[in-house]
Design a protein around this motif. Structure first.
Motif, PDB file in Angstrom:
ATOM      1  N   ILE A 158       0.840  -1.213   0.000  1.00 56.77           N
ATOM      2  CA  ILE A 158       0.000   0.000   0.000  1.00 56.77           C
ATOM      3  C   ILE A 158       0.877   1.266   0.000  1.00 56.77           C
ATOM      4  CG2 ILE A 158      -1.702   1.329   1.332  1.00 56.77           C
ATOM      5  CD1 ILE A 158      -2.895  -1.439   2.152  1.00 56.77           C
ATOM      6  N   PRO A 159       1.804   1.427   0.988  1.00 53.46           N
ATOM      7  CA  PRO A 159       2.639   2.644   0.930  1.00 53.46           C
ATOM      8  C   PRO A 159       3.586   2.657  -0.274  1.00 53.46           C
ATOM      9  CG  PRO A 159       3.301   1.228   2.777  1.00 53.46           C
ATOM     10  CD  PRO A 159       2.040   0.665   2.225  1.00 53.46           C
ATOM     11  N   LEU A 160       4.036   1.465  -0.702  1.00 54.93           N
ATOM     12  CA  LEU A 160       4.947   1.434  -1.861  1.00 54.93           C
ATOM     13  C   LEU A 160       4.232   1.982  -3.097  1.00 54.93           C
ATOM     14  CD1 LEU A 160       7.809   0.474  -2.662  1.00 54.93           C
ATOM     15  CD2 LEU A 160       6.770  -1.637  -3.476  1.00 54.93           C
ATOM     16  N   LEU A 161       2.989   1.551  -3.303  1.00 57.74           N
ATOM     17  CA  LEU A 161       2.230   2.042  -4.462  1.00 57.74           C
ATOM     18  C   LEU A 161       1.956   3.535  -4.331  1.00 57.74           C
ATOM     19  CD1 LEU A 161      -0.303  -0.866  -5.105  1.00 57.74           C
ATOM     20  CD2 LEU A 161       1.724  -0.250  -6.440  1.00 57.74           C
ATOM     21  N   LEU A 162       1.727   3.983  -3.092  1.00 51.66           N
ATOM     22  CA  LEU A 162       1.478   5.410  -2.868  1.00 51.66           C
ATOM     23  C   LEU A 162       2.687   6.243  -3.319  1.00 51.66           C
ATOM     24  CD1 LEU A 162      -0.193   7.742  -1.348  1.00 51.66           C
ATOM     25  CD2 LEU A 162       1.347   7.273   0.539  1.00 51.66           C
ATOM     26  N   PHE A 163       3.886   5.848  -2.857  1.00 47.13           N
ATOM     27  CA  PHE A 163       5.063   6.662  -3.197  1.00 47.13           C
ATOM     28  C   PHE A 163       5.475   6.466  -4.661  1.00 47.13           C
ATOM     29  CE2 PHE A 163       5.370   6.356   1.493  1.00 47.13           C
ATOM     30  CZ  PHE A 163       5.152   7.699   1.734  1.00 47.13           C
ATOM     31  N   GLU A 166       3.265   8.774  -6.546  1.00 45.84           N
ATOM     32  CA  GLU A 166       3.733  10.164  -6.491  1.00 45.84           C
ATOM     33  C   GLU A 166       4.879  10.369  -7.489  1.00 45.84           C
ATOM     34  OE1 GLU A 166       4.741  11.100  -2.440  1.00 45.84           O
ATOM     35  OE2 GLU A 166       2.635  11.271  -1.842  1.00 45.84           O
ATOM     36  N   MET A 167       5.788   9.379  -7.533  1.00 51.33           N
ATOM     37  CA  MET A 167       6.918   9.484  -8.468  1.00 51.33           C
ATOM     38  C   MET A 167       6.422   9.481  -9.915  1.00 51.33           C
ATOM     39  SD  MET A 167       9.587   6.961  -6.550  1.00 51.33           S
ATOM     40  CE  MET A 167      10.779   6.879  -7.854  1.00 51.33           C
ATOM     41  N   ALA A 168       5.370   8.684 -10.166  1.00 52.61           N
ATOM     42  CA  ALA A 168       4.820   8.615 -11.529  1.00 52.61           C
ATOM     43  C   ALA A 168       4.197   9.966 -11.901  1.00 52.61           C
ATOM     44  CB  ALA A 168       3.786   7.497 -11.609  1.00 52.61           C
ATOM     45  N   ILE A 169       3.465  10.576 -10.928  1.00 54.68           N
ATOM     46  CA  ILE A 169       2.831  11.878 -11.202  1.00 54.68           C
ATOM     47  C   ILE A 169       3.910  12.926 -11.516  1.00 54.68           C
ATOM     48  CG2 ILE A 169       1.489  13.767 -10.159  1.00 54.68           C
ATOM     49  CD1 ILE A 169      -0.042  11.580  -8.567  1.00 54.68           C
ATOM     50  N   LEU A 170       5.021  12.840 -10.800  1.00 52.84           N
ATOM     51  CA  LEU A 170       6.102  13.808 -11.036  1.00 52.84           C
ATOM     52  C   LEU A 170       6.898  13.482 -12.305  1.00 52.84           C
ATOM     53  CD1 LEU A 170       7.239  14.191  -7.326  1.00 52.84           C
ATOM     54  CD2 LEU A 170       6.222  15.973  -8.740  1.00 52.84           C
ATOM     55  N   ALA A 226      13.995  17.994  -2.963  1.00 56.80           N
ATOM     56  CA  ALA A 226      13.811  18.300  -4.383  1.00 56.80           C
ATOM     57  C   ALA A 226      13.180  17.098  -5.097  1.00 56.80           C
ATOM     58  CB  ALA A 226      15.168  18.645  -5.004  1.00 56.80           C
ATOM     59  N   PHE A 227      13.540  15.887  -4.640  1.00 52.92           N
ATOM     60  CA  PHE A 227      13.023  14.639  -5.228  1.00 52.92           C
ATOM     61  C   PHE A 227      11.509  14.504  -4.977  1.00 52.92           C
ATOM     62  CE2 PHE A 227      12.563   9.935  -4.037  1.00 52.92           C
ATOM     63  CZ  PHE A 227      12.313   9.516  -5.328  1.00 52.92           C
ATOM     64  N   LEU A 228      11.105  14.620  -3.701  1.00 56.16           N
ATOM     65  CA  LEU A 228       9.672  14.588  -3.351  1.00 56.16           C
ATOM     66  C   LEU A 228       9.404  15.767  -2.418  1.00 56.16           C
ATOM     67  CD1 LEU A 228       8.789  10.827  -2.514  1.00 56.16           C
ATOM     68  CD2 LEU A 228       8.091  12.125  -4.519  1.00 56.16           C
ATOM     69  N   PRO A 229       9.006  16.923  -2.959  1.00 56.02           N
ATOM     70  CA  PRO A 229       8.774  18.092  -2.096  1.00 56.02           C
ATOM     71  C   PRO A 229       7.813  17.769  -0.946  1.00 56.02           C
ATOM     72  CG  PRO A 229       8.651  18.688  -4.414  1.00 56.02           C
ATOM     73  CD  PRO A 229       8.756  17.198  -4.375  1.00 56.02           C
ATOM     74  N   ALA A 230       8.174  18.328   0.235  1.00 58.35           N
ATOM     75  CA  ALA A 230       7.398  18.030   1.444  1.00 58.35           C
ATOM     76  C   ALA A 230       5.910  18.300   1.234  1.00 58.35           C
ATOM     77  CB  ALA A 230       7.942  18.846   2.607  1.00 58.35           C
ATOM     78  N   VAL A 231       5.618  19.454   0.598  1.00 57.23           N
ATOM     79  CA  VAL A 231       4.210  19.779   0.325  1.00 57.23           C
ATOM     80  C   VAL A 231       3.972  19.592  -1.167  1.00 57.23           C
ATOM     81  CG1 VAL A 231       2.416  21.534   0.462  1.00 57.23           C
ATOM     82  CG2 VAL A 231       4.220  21.472   2.190  1.00 57.23           C
ATOM     83  N   PRO A 232       3.082  18.715  -1.570  1.00 59.92           N
ATOM     84  CA  PRO A 232       2.183  17.919  -0.739  1.00 59.92           C
ATOM     85  C   PRO A 232       2.639  16.474  -0.551  1.00 59.92           C
ATOM     86  CG  PRO A 232       1.377  17.841  -2.985  1.00 59.92           C
ATOM     87  CD  PRO A 232       2.706  18.604  -3.023  1.00 59.92           C
ATOM     88  N   ILE A 276       5.008  14.584   0.897  1.00 56.75           N
ATOM     89  CA  ILE A 276       5.376  13.900   2.146  1.00 56.75           C
ATOM     90  C   ILE A 276       4.419  14.305   3.263  1.00 56.75           C
ATOM     91  CG2 ILE A 276       7.216  13.516   3.844  1.00 56.75           C
ATOM     92  CD1 ILE A 276       7.911  12.392   1.102  1.00 56.75           C
ATOM     93  N   ASP A 277       4.303  15.602   3.482  1.00 55.94           N
ATOM     94  CA  ASP A 277       3.446  16.066   4.589  1.00 55.94           C
ATOM     95  C   ASP A 277       1.995  15.631   4.398  1.00 55.94           C
ATOM     96  OD1 ASP A 277       5.702  17.184   5.471  1.00 55.94           O
ATOM     97  OD2 ASP A 277       5.078  19.277   5.333  1.00 55.94           O
ATOM     98  N   GLY A 278       1.520  15.648   3.147  1.00 56.09           N
ATOM     99  CA  GLY A 278       0.119  15.277   2.872  1.00 56.09           C
ATOM    100  C   GLY A 278      -0.212  13.888   3.409  1.00 56.09           C
ATOM    101  N   PRO A 279       0.437  12.817   2.854  1.00 52.39           N
ATOM    102  CA  PRO A 279       0.077  11.472   3.351  1.00 52.39           C
ATOM    103  C   PRO A 279       0.395  11.260   4.827  1.00 52.39           C
ATOM    104  CG  PRO A 279       1.847  11.353   1.691  1.00 52.39           C
ATOM    105  CD  PRO A 279       1.344  12.759   1.700  1.00 52.39           C
ATOM    106  N   PHE A 280       1.497  11.857   5.303  1.00 48.16           N
ATOM    107  CA  PHE A 280       1.831  11.596   6.718  1.00 48.16           C
ATOM    108  C   PHE A 280       0.888  12.316   7.678  1.00 48.16           C
ATOM    109  CE2 PHE A 280       5.724   9.822   4.907  1.00 48.16           C
ATOM    110  CZ  PHE A 280       5.757   8.639   5.619  1.00 48.16           C
TER     111      PHE A 280
END
Ligand code: SF4
Ligand code: SF4
Length: 383
Positions: A124-129, A132-136, A156-162, A164-168
């Motif tokens: 579940i979390p693997l697909l989530l991240f 996100e990488m696919a969207i970027l 820079a790789f995965l900006p905190a907003v949204p 990282i901070d969003g799902p967490f």
């Protein structure tokens, strides 16, 4: 005195056996476990009576008394039980069933307690991240950006907003809601089984927090003395990491200052010390369990899932930082994603995994004080 009609529930007894209490039936009620337990109060001591309740499947008697959580799984009783009935492990199995009973939704407790769902809980979390990488666009040729100095950066790789901070933030809110409902239901059950005698609940909370911070109960374990320092290290490293996250949050949201921060910054210093303490602490936990496995039992899948998640969180966090400093890109990003996946699992499943022990045990300890259940221990300590 009115006779009590006991209604055995063999289905529940079987559930205890299936959940890690395989040795339950070996108990012949000799009481050695109760005599050697340093944590039990004098009145109606545990764990002999709990072994009897579990053999008969008397769920209410187990769930409605705080003793199941007053046991800190030190294993002294298991080491001395002449029948190899492993009462420490049986109580651990009952705690697992209690978590499943109280923390909603119960299917999540099922997922984290059965090995057949192991892949699913990480998928579940693997697909989530990965999503996100696919969207970027990282899977379709977009180059991973670097920071303003041209250095490798996870922000820079995965900006905190949204990203990282969003799902967490969402999983933190989810965990808080699950704990709220779980503790509320548990407290209602406790109060229906035992009377509250002290009115100063805040006093009970204060004394419990002091007990937990000093790890007073762990100091009373006699067979596995190393458990105290190992648990203490893991516990304080979590506090250190919580402080690190709060400071980073303050930097990001109030000062608008994004990571990476210099190694000399307070957030890095506390984070690195806590990370090292976490790795050392969890390795000590593993070593202690292995060393005392014959005497005390190795623990269940449920125990080991949490231990493994914590170990991987510590190791991947450290690895990701070292690889970033060394500018090793592919491995660095892979370690970072693995770290995020395991941190997600740690917090999203906290109300349903063994992590929930911190909340349910604290609740039971507060209740035991309020019901004067721990009075005799307190008197011994004062003496
Ligand atoms: S669990 Fe072991 S020590 Fe405790 S009462 Fe049963 S047989 Fe005796
Ligand atoms: S595991 Fe330790 S604390 Fe728990 S009942 Fe046995 S001796 Fe007591």
């Amino acid at each position: 005195m009115a006779d009590e009609i006991v209604k055995p529930d063999l289905t529940f007894a079987k559930e205890v056996i299936k959940s890690g209490g395989e040795s339950l039936k070996k108990c012949y009620q000799c009481s050695t476990c109760t005599v050697v337990c340093n944590l039990t109060p004098d009145k109606a001591p545990f764990p002999r009576k709990e072994m009897l309740y579990a053999q008969w499947g008397i769920k209410e008697k187990l769930f409605k008394n705080p003793d199941i959580w007053l046991c800190h799984h030190c294993g002294d009783c298991t080491a001395y039980c002449p029948r190899g009935a492993k009462p420490g492990e049986v109580l651990g199995a009952v705690r697992k069933l209690m978590i499943k009973n109280y923390s909603p939704p119960s299917f999540l407790a099922k997922w984290v307690s059965e090995p057949k769902y192991l892949l699913l809980i990480f998928l579940i979390p693997l697909l989530l991240f990965f999503g996100e990488m696919a969207i970027l666009g990282y899977f379709s040729g977009v180059e991973i950006p670097r920071d303003e100095n041209g250095e490798m950066s996870y922000v820079a790789f995965l900006p905190a907003v949204p990203w990282i901070d969003g799902p967490f933030m969402l999983i933190a809110a989810f965990a808080i809601i699950c704990f709220y409902y779980g503790v509320k239901r548990y407290w209602l059950d406790l109060t229906s089984g035992m009377e509250i005698k002290r009115k100063d609940i805040y006093g009970c909370i204060y004394e419990t927090v002091k007990d937990i911070l000093l790890h007073k109960k762990f100091q009373l374990c006699s067979v596995n003395k190393g458990r105290y320092s190992a648990h203490m290290l893991v516990f304080y490293s979590f506090i250190g990491l919580a402080i690190t996250t709060s400071i980073a949050f303050f930097y990001e949201w109030v000062l608008q200052w994004e990571s990476p921060y210099p190694q000399t910054n307070i957030v890095k210093i506390i984070g690195n010390i806590s990370g090292i303490a976490l790795i050392i602490g969890i390795l000590l936990v593993i070593a202690n369990r292995a060393k005392n496995a014959v005497k005390q039992g190795m623990g269940s899948y449920f125990d080991w899932l949490l231990i493994t998640i914590i170990a991987v969180v510590g190791i991947t966090g450290f690895l990701a930082e070292l690889l970033r400093l060394a500018e090793v890109e592919t491995l660095g990003y892979a370690s970072y994603i693995a770290h995020l996946v395991f941190v997600f699992a740690l917090f999203a499943y906290a109300p349903h995994s063994k992590m929930a022990h911190m909340v349910y045990r604290a609740t039971a300890m507060v209740f035991a004080r309020a019901a004067m259940r721990e009075q005799s221990i307190k008197q011994e300590e004062a003496a």
